[in-house]
Scaffold this active site. Sequence first.
Site, PDB file in Angstrom:
ATOM      1  N   LYS A   1     -11.258  15.980   8.311  1.00 39.53           N
ATOM      2  CA  LYS A   1     -11.257  14.913   7.312  1.00 39.53           C
ATOM      3  C   LYS A   1      -9.935  14.152   7.375  1.00 39.53           C
ATOM      4  O   LYS A   1      -8.928  14.700   7.813  1.00 39.53           O
ATOM      5  CB  LYS A   1     -11.402  15.526   5.920  1.00 39.53           C
ATOM      6  CG  LYS A   1     -12.794  16.007   5.575  1.00 39.53           C
ATOM      7  CD  LYS A   1     -12.854  16.521   4.153  1.00 39.53           C
ATOM      8  CE  LYS A   1     -14.230  17.039   3.801  1.00 39.53           C
ATOM      9  NZ  LYS A   1     -15.283  16.006   3.797  1.00 39.53           N
TER      10      LYS A   1
ATOM     11  N   ARG B   1     -24.426  22.720   4.076  1.00 39.26           N
ATOM     12  CA  ARG B   1     -25.820  23.034   4.398  1.00 39.26           C
ATOM     13  C   ARG B   1     -25.908  24.216   5.364  1.00 39.26           C
ATOM     14  O   ARG B   1     -26.890  24.954   5.367  1.00 39.26           O
ATOM     15  CB  ARG B   1     -26.510  21.782   4.955  1.00 39.26           C
ATOM     16  CG  ARG B   1     -25.860  21.234   6.196  1.00 39.26           C
ATOM     17  CD  ARG B   1     -26.232  19.776   6.470  1.00 39.26           C
ATOM     18  NE  ARG B   1     -25.527  18.837   5.596  1.00 39.26           N
ATOM     19  CZ  ARG B   1     -25.675  17.510   5.647  1.00 39.26           C
ATOM     20  NH1 ARG B   1     -26.502  16.969   6.515  1.00 39.26           N
ATOM     21  NH2 ARG B   1     -24.996  16.726   4.819  1.00 39.26           N
TER      22      ARG B   1
HETATM   23  N1  BES Z   1     -17.708  18.809   0.693  1.00 39.73           N
HETATM   24  C1  BES Z   1     -18.145  17.633   1.360  1.00 39.73           C
HETATM   25  C2  BES Z   1     -18.842  16.659   0.416  1.00 39.73           C
HETATM   26  C3  BES Z   1     -17.971  15.945  -0.585  1.00 39.73           C
HETATM   27  C4  BES Z   1     -17.368  14.762  -0.259  1.00 39.73           C
HETATM   28  C5  BES Z   1     -17.834  16.443  -1.846  1.00 39.73           C
HETATM   29  C6  BES Z   1     -16.612  14.083  -1.186  1.00 39.73           C
HETATM   30  C7  BES Z   1     -17.075  15.784  -2.785  1.00 39.73           C
HETATM   31  C8  BES Z   1     -16.488  14.605  -2.455  1.00 39.73           C
HETATM   32  C9  BES Z   1     -19.121  17.989   2.458  1.00 39.73           C
HETATM   33  O1  BES Z   1     -18.915  19.198   3.073  1.00 39.73           O
HETATM   34  C10 BES Z   1     -18.978  16.937   3.488  1.00 39.73           C
HETATM   35  O2  BES Z   1     -17.947  16.851   4.076  1.00 39.73           O
HETATM   36  N2  BES Z   1     -20.023  16.162   3.684  1.00 39.73           N
HETATM   37  C11 BES Z   1     -20.005  15.124   4.636  1.00 39.73           C
HETATM   38  C12 BES Z   1     -21.350  15.105   5.307  1.00 39.73           C
HETATM   39  C13 BES Z   1     -21.412  14.217   6.514  1.00 39.73           C
HETATM   40  C14 BES Z   1     -20.515  14.744   7.618  1.00 39.73           C
HETATM   41  C15 BES Z   1     -22.838  14.166   6.979  1.00 39.73           C
HETATM   42  C16 BES Z   1     -19.744  13.814   3.902  1.00 39.73           C
HETATM   43  O3  BES Z   1     -20.217  13.655   2.772  1.00 39.73           O
HETATM   44  O4  BES Z   1     -19.037  12.969   4.438  1.00 39.73           O
HETATM   45 MN    MN Z   2     -17.526  19.055   4.671  1.00 40.64          MN
END
Ligand code: BES
Ligand code: MN
Length: 500
Positions: A279, A353
Amino acid sequence: MDFSIKAFNTKNAIAEQKTGCVVIGVFENNKLSAQAKLLDGKGLVSAALKSGDITGKAGSTLLLHPATGHAKRILLVGMGPEGSISDRNFISAAQAVARSLTNLGSADALLALPVNEVQGRDASWSIRTLILTLRESVYRADALKSKKEDVTNGVKRVALGVDGGLQAAARQSLAQSIAIANGLELTKTLGNLPPNICTPTYLANTAKQIAKDYKLGIEVLDRKQLEALKMGSFLSVTQGSEQPPKFIVLKHMGGKPKDAPVVLVGKGITFDTGGISLKPGSGMDEMKYDMCGAGSVLGTFRAIGEMQLKLNIIGVIPTCENMPSGRATRPGDIVTSMSGQTIEILNTDAEGRLILCDALTYVERFKPACVIDIATLTGACVTALGHHNTGLFTRHDNAHDELANELLAAGKYSTDTAWRMPVEEPYQEQLKSNFADIANIGGPPGGSITGACFLERFSRSYTWAHLDIAGTAWRGGAAKGATGRPVPLLTTFLINRASQ
Ligand code: BES
Ligand code: MN
Ligand code: ZN
């Protein structure tokens, strides 16, 4: 804060109560509530209204220091227009009361608000709203500050004054409300803890403590046991981390032994760096909240344990960190889930997931009445619904419509609302992989829905709902912190199930 119920009757009238502060409602256009009329002996309250110092607008307040009577102070609080009080106006009034009480010089107060006059709500709802609002106002996340925030004088003992006829209902509601507040607070505290303290092991120890306190069943599986269960998908997420993964199973068997349990599954990523699909750095600290699904399951168990709810409920928490390292999973890796389905991991940041799918397969053994998973799953859910509604996803047959409606109603009752989203075949097609049974991402369009569609493939042997709480479980910015949601929704849903 200590709470109690005070029942009023002819022998024990409101004007006879000795208290540091009695809190009563007033309405717009100088109208007094029934309780205010009873206290208006020498016209003190009417005079205050006529003075224009308080309008009766919801949430307005005025503090009086009467020269006579048993109450040292009278706090007037505006409830909005007379007739029927809207729930929003009641909530504004409750928040105003909470603000005033935390600054009072009195240690005790008697709240005599029109709890039975809120439109479409019962007295239990009003009492719960008051308790949760008051507890919220005294919550501090300062456990790790060496200098605690100033403790104001503030009211420590609150009596809720109700008409004699409401006494039994009020007592039951009070006990439930305190249990919910305690659960909510645990969920908030776990969410707010830093990721170097709130590790998978810490969550497991918290679960063990809850099990001990409320005599619940508990099992904590370690890496070896997860390998034996062939949880290849969950294990792929934990590979890059030095912290050992845990798989927590909590059992509250308050119902009949043979009744099928409600199963709650909470995402417990104690820190989500994204893994090799790292990230961006700015705001990454907020990914400590990625265990809020797990936190809400633990908070809910604390609440139902304290309530001794007559229902069979099983909580399951897969928990680990998502870290990059030389041993971490790569984009392109293909893993085999416990269900046997193979998964092409195209983005290691779609890890929620991957841990949930193995938990969803594991819980088949409980022959559940239904399974609800709770997860900070997607940023896309925040884009779709903002911070107001939790995303609710289920299949679209009768059994699932029924479950969805139960959850939506529980959300409405507890002002912890959810909004239903589609789970349909065309979205499933976005998860096609050229090399495995399924890919772990479906591209940017409808990101929260393809996340749900992924989970759907692992939940086909029972009735299932998925709650995406990425937007509702915590707040960013200046008021950064965990909200404790969706503990109110979940506990209300379970209380309703127990009384069916
Ligand atoms: N934990 C994150 C989702 C999230 C993002 C929660 C912002 C709270 C605030 C999750 O694991 C994630 O990173 N999801 C990705 C999915 C994508 C790679 C398909 C996302 O939301 O960018
Ligand atoms: Mn994630
Ligand atoms: Zn995550």
